[in-house]
Design a protein around this motif. Structure first.
Motif, PDB file in Angstrom:
ATOM      1  N   ILE A 156      38.751  44.686  35.030  1.00 53.36           N
ATOM      2  CA  ILE A 156      37.403  45.426  34.922  1.00 53.36           C
ATOM      3  C   ILE A 156      36.738  45.052  33.531  1.00 53.36           C
ATOM      4  CG2 ILE A 156      36.794  47.760  33.921  1.00 53.36           C
ATOM      5  CD1 ILE A 156      39.362  49.048  35.396  1.00 53.36           C
ATOM      6  N   ILE A 157      37.165  44.023  32.629  1.00 50.96           N
ATOM      7  CA  ILE A 157      36.685  44.127  31.355  1.00 50.96           C
ATOM      8  C   ILE A 157      35.601  42.318  31.813  1.00 50.96           C
ATOM      9  CG2 ILE A 157      36.581  43.328  29.203  1.00 50.96           C
ATOM     10  CD1 ILE A 157      39.537  44.599  28.820  1.00 50.96           C
ATOM     11  N   ARG A 158      36.215  42.012  32.067  1.00 50.23           N
ATOM     12  CA  ARG A 158      36.079  40.179  32.626  1.00 50.23           C
ATOM     13  C   ARG A 158      35.377  39.756  34.113  1.00 50.23           C
ATOM     14  NH1 ARG A 158      34.963  37.185  28.339  1.00 50.23           N
ATOM     15  NH2 ARG A 158      33.549  36.074  30.060  1.00 50.23           N
ATOM     16  N   SER A 159      34.593  41.276  34.761  1.00 47.51           N
ATOM     17  CA  SER A 159      34.387  40.740  36.211  1.00 47.51           C
ATOM     18  C   SER A 159      33.707  39.477  36.490  1.00 47.51           C
ATOM     19  CB  SER A 159      33.797  42.216  37.197  1.00 47.51           C
ATOM     20  OG  SER A 159      32.908  42.102  36.288  1.00 47.51           O
ATOM     21  N   ASP A 160      32.567  39.154  34.961  1.00 52.12           N
ATOM     22  CA  ASP A 160      31.707  37.852  35.541  1.00 52.12           C
ATOM     23  C   ASP A 160      32.839  36.819  35.866  1.00 52.12           C
ATOM     24  OD1 ASP A 160      32.682  38.568  33.028  1.00 52.12           O
ATOM     25  OD2 ASP A 160      31.290  37.253  32.478  1.00 52.12           O
ATOM     26  N   VAL A 161      33.527  36.525  35.076  1.00 48.25           N
ATOM     27  CA  VAL A 161      35.051  35.572  34.946  1.00 48.25           C
ATOM     28  C   VAL A 161      35.880  35.584  36.215  1.00 48.25           C
ATOM     29  CG1 VAL A 161      36.306  34.058  34.023  1.00 48.25           C
ATOM     30  CG2 VAL A 161      34.420  35.364  32.514  1.00 48.25           C
ATOM     31  N   VAL A 162      36.017  36.896  36.911  1.00 45.19           N
ATOM     32  CA  VAL A 162      37.036  37.145  37.891  1.00 45.19           C
ATOM     33  C   VAL A 162      36.943  36.350  39.119  1.00 45.19           C
ATOM     34  CG1 VAL A 162      38.644  38.735  38.340  1.00 45.19           C
ATOM     35  CG2 VAL A 162      38.208  38.365  36.054  1.00 45.19           C
ATOM     36  N   VAL A 163      35.169  36.963  38.712  1.00 44.75           N
ATOM     37  CA  VAL A 163      34.901  36.828  40.294  1.00 44.75           C
ATOM     38  C   VAL A 163      34.807  35.308  41.110  1.00 44.75           C
ATOM     39  CG1 VAL A 163      32.539  36.378  41.730  1.00 44.75           C
ATOM     40  CG2 VAL A 163      32.710  39.081  40.134  1.00 44.75           C
ATOM     41  N   ARG A 164      34.870  34.546  39.730  1.00 46.67           N
ATOM     42  CA  ARG A 164      34.925  33.341  40.200  1.00 46.67           C
ATOM     43  C   ARG A 164      36.408  32.245  40.526  1.00 46.67           C
ATOM     44  NH1 ARG A 164      31.377  32.942  35.494  1.00 46.67           N
ATOM     45  NH2 ARG A 164      32.531  32.158  34.394  1.00 46.67           N
ATOM     46  N   VAL A 165      37.429  33.255  40.346  1.00 42.17           N
ATOM     47  CA  VAL A 165      38.793  33.155  40.588  1.00 42.17           C
ATOM     48  C   VAL A 165      39.425  34.415  41.257  1.00 42.17           C
ATOM     49  CG1 VAL A 165      39.131  31.242  38.797  1.00 42.17           C
ATOM     50  CG2 VAL A 165      39.362  33.677  38.049  1.00 42.17           C
ATOM     51  N   LEU A 166      39.059  35.187  41.715  1.00 44.04           N
ATOM     52  CA  LEU A 166      39.414  36.216  42.646  1.00 44.04           C
ATOM     53  C   LEU A 166      40.441  35.685  43.181  1.00 44.04           C
ATOM     54  CD1 LEU A 166      39.166  39.592  42.499  1.00 44.04           C
ATOM     55  CD2 LEU A 166      37.596  39.150  44.771  1.00 44.04           C
ATOM     56  N   PRO A 167      40.552  35.256  43.982  1.00 44.97           N
ATOM     57  CA  PRO A 167      41.850  34.958  44.941  1.00 44.97           C
ATOM     58  C   PRO A 167      43.258  34.911  44.476  1.00 44.97           C
ATOM     59  CG  PRO A 167      39.994  33.136  45.978  1.00 44.97           C
ATOM     60  CD  PRO A 167      39.489  34.293  44.343  1.00 44.97           C
ATOM     61  N   ILE A 168      43.412  33.937  42.575  1.00 46.77           N
ATOM     62  CA  ILE A 168      43.827  33.958  42.112  1.00 46.77           C
ATOM     63  C   ILE A 168      44.390  34.871  41.356  1.00 46.77           C
ATOM     64  CG2 ILE A 168      44.599  32.213  39.958  1.00 46.77           C
ATOM     65  CD1 ILE A 168      42.705  30.095  40.644  1.00 46.77           C
ATOM     66  N   VAL A 169      43.825  35.899  40.479  1.00 42.93           N
ATOM     67  CA  VAL A 169      43.868  37.050  40.035  1.00 42.93           C
ATOM     68  C   VAL A 169      44.218  37.944  40.786  1.00 42.93           C
ATOM     69  CG1 VAL A 169      42.814  38.586  38.732  1.00 42.93           C
ATOM     70  CG2 VAL A 169      42.193  36.838  38.575  1.00 42.93           C
ATOM     71  N   PHE A 170      43.827  38.077  42.131  1.00 38.64           N
ATOM     72  CA  PHE A 170      45.240  39.427  43.459  1.00 38.64           C
ATOM     73  C   PHE A 170      45.975  38.443  43.783  1.00 38.64           C
ATOM     74  CE2 PHE A 170      45.157  40.938  47.785  1.00 38.64           C
ATOM     75  CZ  PHE A 170      45.127  42.226  47.366  1.00 38.64           C
ATOM     76  N   GLY A 171      45.841  36.825  43.763  1.00 37.50           N
ATOM     77  CA  GLY A 171      47.901  36.383  44.299  1.00 37.50           C
ATOM     78  C   GLY A 171      48.095  36.774  42.951  1.00 37.50           C
ATOM     79  N   LEU A 172      48.183  36.952  41.805  1.00 45.54           N
ATOM     80  CA  LEU A 172      49.354  36.959  41.081  1.00 45.54           C
ATOM     81  C   LEU A 172      49.758  38.632  40.902  1.00 45.54           C
ATOM     82  CD1 LEU A 172      47.840  34.842  38.311  1.00 45.54           C
ATOM     83  CD2 LEU A 172      50.269  33.843  39.456  1.00 45.54           C
ATOM     84  N   PHE A 173      48.378  39.260  41.737  1.00 45.39           N
ATOM     85  CA  PHE A 173      48.880  40.755  41.381  1.00 45.39           C
ATOM     86  C   PHE A 173      49.949  40.930  42.314  1.00 45.39           C
ATOM     87  CE2 PHE A 173      47.666  44.487  42.945  1.00 45.39           C
ATOM     88  CZ  PHE A 173      48.786  45.695  41.987  1.00 45.39           C
ATOM     89  N   VAL A 174      50.006  40.159  43.700  1.00 53.56           N
ATOM     90  CA  VAL A 174      50.321  40.938  44.935  1.00 53.56           C
ATOM     91  C   VAL A 174      52.356  39.811  43.909  1.00 53.56           C
ATOM     92  CG1 VAL A 174      50.984  40.767  46.602  1.00 53.56           C
ATOM     93  CG2 VAL A 174      48.616  40.852  46.204  1.00 53.56           C
ATOM     94  N   ILE A 175      52.558  38.760  43.381  1.00 56.32           N
ATOM     95  CA  ILE A 175      53.047  38.338  43.833  1.00 56.32           C
ATOM     96  C   ILE A 175      54.240  38.917  42.092  1.00 56.32           C
ATOM     97  CG2 ILE A 175      54.647  36.234  42.129  1.00 56.32           C
ATOM     98  CD1 ILE A 175      52.263  34.928  43.649  1.00 56.32           C
ATOM     99  N   PHE A 176      53.578  39.760  40.901  1.00 59.47           N
ATOM    100  CA  PHE A 176      54.110  40.153  40.107  1.00 59.47           C
ATOM    101  C   PHE A 176      54.137  42.285  41.130  1.00 59.47           C
ATOM    102  CE2 PHE A 176      52.855  37.283  36.614  1.00 59.47           C
ATOM    103  CZ  PHE A 176      54.867  37.642  36.700  1.00 59.47           C
ATOM    104  N   ASP A 177      54.011  42.297  41.825  1.00 57.51           N
ATOM    105  CA  ASP A 177      53.605  43.288  42.171  1.00 57.51           C
ATOM    106  C   ASP A 177      55.098  43.926  42.830  1.00 57.51           C
ATOM    107  OD1 ASP A 177      53.491  46.657  43.031  1.00 57.51           O
ATOM    108  OD2 ASP A 177      52.476  46.139  44.733  1.00 57.51           O
ATOM    109  N   SER A 178      55.755  42.334  43.623  1.00 59.38           N
ATOM    110  CA  SER A 178      56.378  42.283  44.652  1.00 59.38           C
ATOM    111  C   SER A 178      58.027  42.874  43.739  1.00 59.38           C
ATOM    112  CB  SER A 178      56.675  41.327  45.519  1.00 59.38           C
ATOM    113  OG  SER A 178      56.594  40.360  44.885  1.00 59.38           O
TER     114      SER A 178
END
Length: 353
Positions: free
Chosen positions: A81-103
Motif C-alpha cells: 500500500i505505501i510503496r505501490s509505485d515500487v511494487v508495480v515493478r516487482v509485483l509478481p515477486i511480491v505476490f508470489g512471496l505472499f502466496v508462499i508464506f500464506d501456505s
C-alpha cells in the motif's frame, strides 16, 4: 475461540475470492489499484494469523510458524500500500512471496495432523505444497503481458480461497472426530480396569495448552501432564479454567543417574530432594527402571523413606477442597536437563484464581 478462527478464515477466503473474480473479470485494471487491493487482503491475512497466534490459540494448531507468517504478511501488506509505485515493478515477486508464506500455515496444520496420526495428512500437505508451487510460478513470472499477469493473480487468489476453506474445514473435522473418539476410549479403559477413569498423564510430559484443551472432553478429576512446582488451574481463556494439573516436581531416575549422581547413590539423592521440596513433592517412577531393572533399589528407597517419615499417597489427596485457592497457570514448552527434546512445564499466571 475455535469459532473465531473459523469465521476469520472464512472471511479471509471470501476476500481472496472476491478480489480474484474481480481481477479475472477486469484484467485491464491498473496495477497500482491491484497493489492497493492486494495490500488490503494481505493485511487481513496478517490480522488472521496474528489473532490466531496471540488469541485463538492458545489453541490447537499454534506454532512459531503462525507468528512468522503473520509478521511477514503484515510487513508485505503495508509495503504493497505505501510503496505501490515500487511494487508495480516487482509485483509478481511480491505476490508470489505472499502466496508462499500464506501456505506455511497449511503446511503446519498438515504436520500437526501427522503427529496426531491422522491418516489423510498427506493430502493436506499436498494441497499446501501446491500453494507453494503457485507462489514460485508467480516469482518466476512467465507471463507475457500485464493483462495475463493480472488474470493469473486473480486465478491464484481464487485457488487460495478454495484451499484455505478446505484447510479450515478439514482441520475442524479432524478435531471433531478426535473429540468424538474420547468417550469410546474412556469406556474401553473403564471396561479393562473395572473402575471409572478419573485422571490422566501425558507420556513424557509432551503437553502444552493444545493438549490441555483436547483433554477437557474427558472430564477428568485431575491431570498430571507437566513438570512444575505444585497443583494449579490451567488458564484456557478469559475466566475459563481447565482441569486441575498436578505437576511432577522431582527429577526421574533416568534424568540424573550418570549425569548428576551414580546409580548406587540415587536413593539418597532423591530422598534429599524430597526433604528440600518446599511444597508437596511429586515423584514419577518407571516400570522398566524401578519395577524391573532396579527393583531391589526401589524396595530399599521405600524402606528408607518410611524410616525418614516420608509417606506416599495418591495424587488425588493433593487436591484442595476449594479449587479457587489454587494458582492459575499455563503449560508451556520448555527443556529440562537430562531429558531429550521439549516437555510441558508449569508457567504461573497468577498466585490464585
Amino acid at each position: 475461540m475455535a469459532k473465531k478462527l473459523k469465521w476469520n478464515l472464512i472471511l479471509m477466503s471470501l476476500l481472496y475470492l472476491a478480489l480474484g473474480i474481480f481481477l479475472l473479470m477486469v484484467p485491464g485494471t491498473a496495477l497500482n489499484v491491484v497493489c492497493y487491493a492486494l495490500g488490503g487482503v494481505v493485511l487481513a491475512c496478517a490480522a488472521v494469523q496474528l489473532v490466531r497466534y496471540f488469541v485463538v490459540e492458545r489453541g490447537v494448531f499454534q506454532s512459531q510458524l503462525t507468528l512468522i507468517s503473520g509478521l511477514v504478511c503484515l510487513a508485505l501488506g503495508a509495503f504493497l500500500i505505501i510503496r505501490s509505485d515500487v511494487v508495480v515493478r516487482v509485483l509478481p515477486i511480491v505476490f508470489g512471496l505472499f502466496v508462499i508464506f500464506d501456505s506455511l500455515g497449511r503446511i503446519q496444520n498438515a504436520l500437526e495432523l501427522r503427529r496426531c496420526e491422522y491418516s489423510s495428512w498427506k493430502i493436506f500437505l499436498l494441497l499446501a505444497v501446491l500453494s507453494v508451487v503457485l507462489g514460485i510460478v508467480m516469482v518466476v513470472d512467465p507471463f507475457g503481458t500485464m493483462e495475463t499477469l493480472v488474470m493469473a493473480i486473480g486465478l491464484i487468489l481464487i485457488l487460495e480461497s478454495a484451499l484455505n476453506l478446505l484447510s479450515a474445514l478439514y482441520t475442524m473435522l479432524a478435531v471433531r472426530r478426535f473429540i468424538k473418539l474420547h468417550p469410546e476410549t474412556q469406556s474401553m479403559l473403564e471396561a479393562i480396569t473395572g473402575q471409572p477413569v478419573r485422571c490422566s498423564a501425558v507420556a513424557g510430559w509432551r503437553a502444552d495448552q493444545r493438549v490441555v484443551k483436547a483433554k477437557e472432553a474427558f472430564a477428568f478429576r485431575y491431570n498430571s501432564d507437566c513438570r512444575g512446582t505444585g497443583p494449579f488451574l490451567p488458564l484456557l481463556g478469559e475466566n475459563h479454567y481447565g482441569t486441575v494439573q498436578i505437576p511432577v516436581t522431582l527429577p526421574t531416575w533416568d534424568e540424573v543417574v550418570g549425569r548428576e549422581v551414580s546409580a548406587d547413590r540415587f536413593n539418597r539423592y532423591i530422598l534429599d530432594a524430597m526433604h528440600r521440596d518446599a511444597g508437596t513433592p511429586v515423584y514419577t517412577i518407571h516400570a522398566e527402571v524401578e519395577g524391573i531393572a532396579y527393583q531391589h533399589d526401589f524396595d530399599a528407597l521405600l524402606t528408607l523413606a518410611a524410616q525418614e517419615g516420608i509417606e506416599f499417597c495418591p495424587l488425588s489427596e493433593l487436591l484442595p477442597d476449594d479449587f479457587s485457592t489454587l494458582p492459575v497457570g499455563k503449560i508451556v514448552r520448555n527443556e529440562l536437563a537430562g531429558r531429550e527434546g521439549w516437555l510441558g512445564y508449569q508457567q504461573t499466571v497468577s498466585p490464585v484464581q
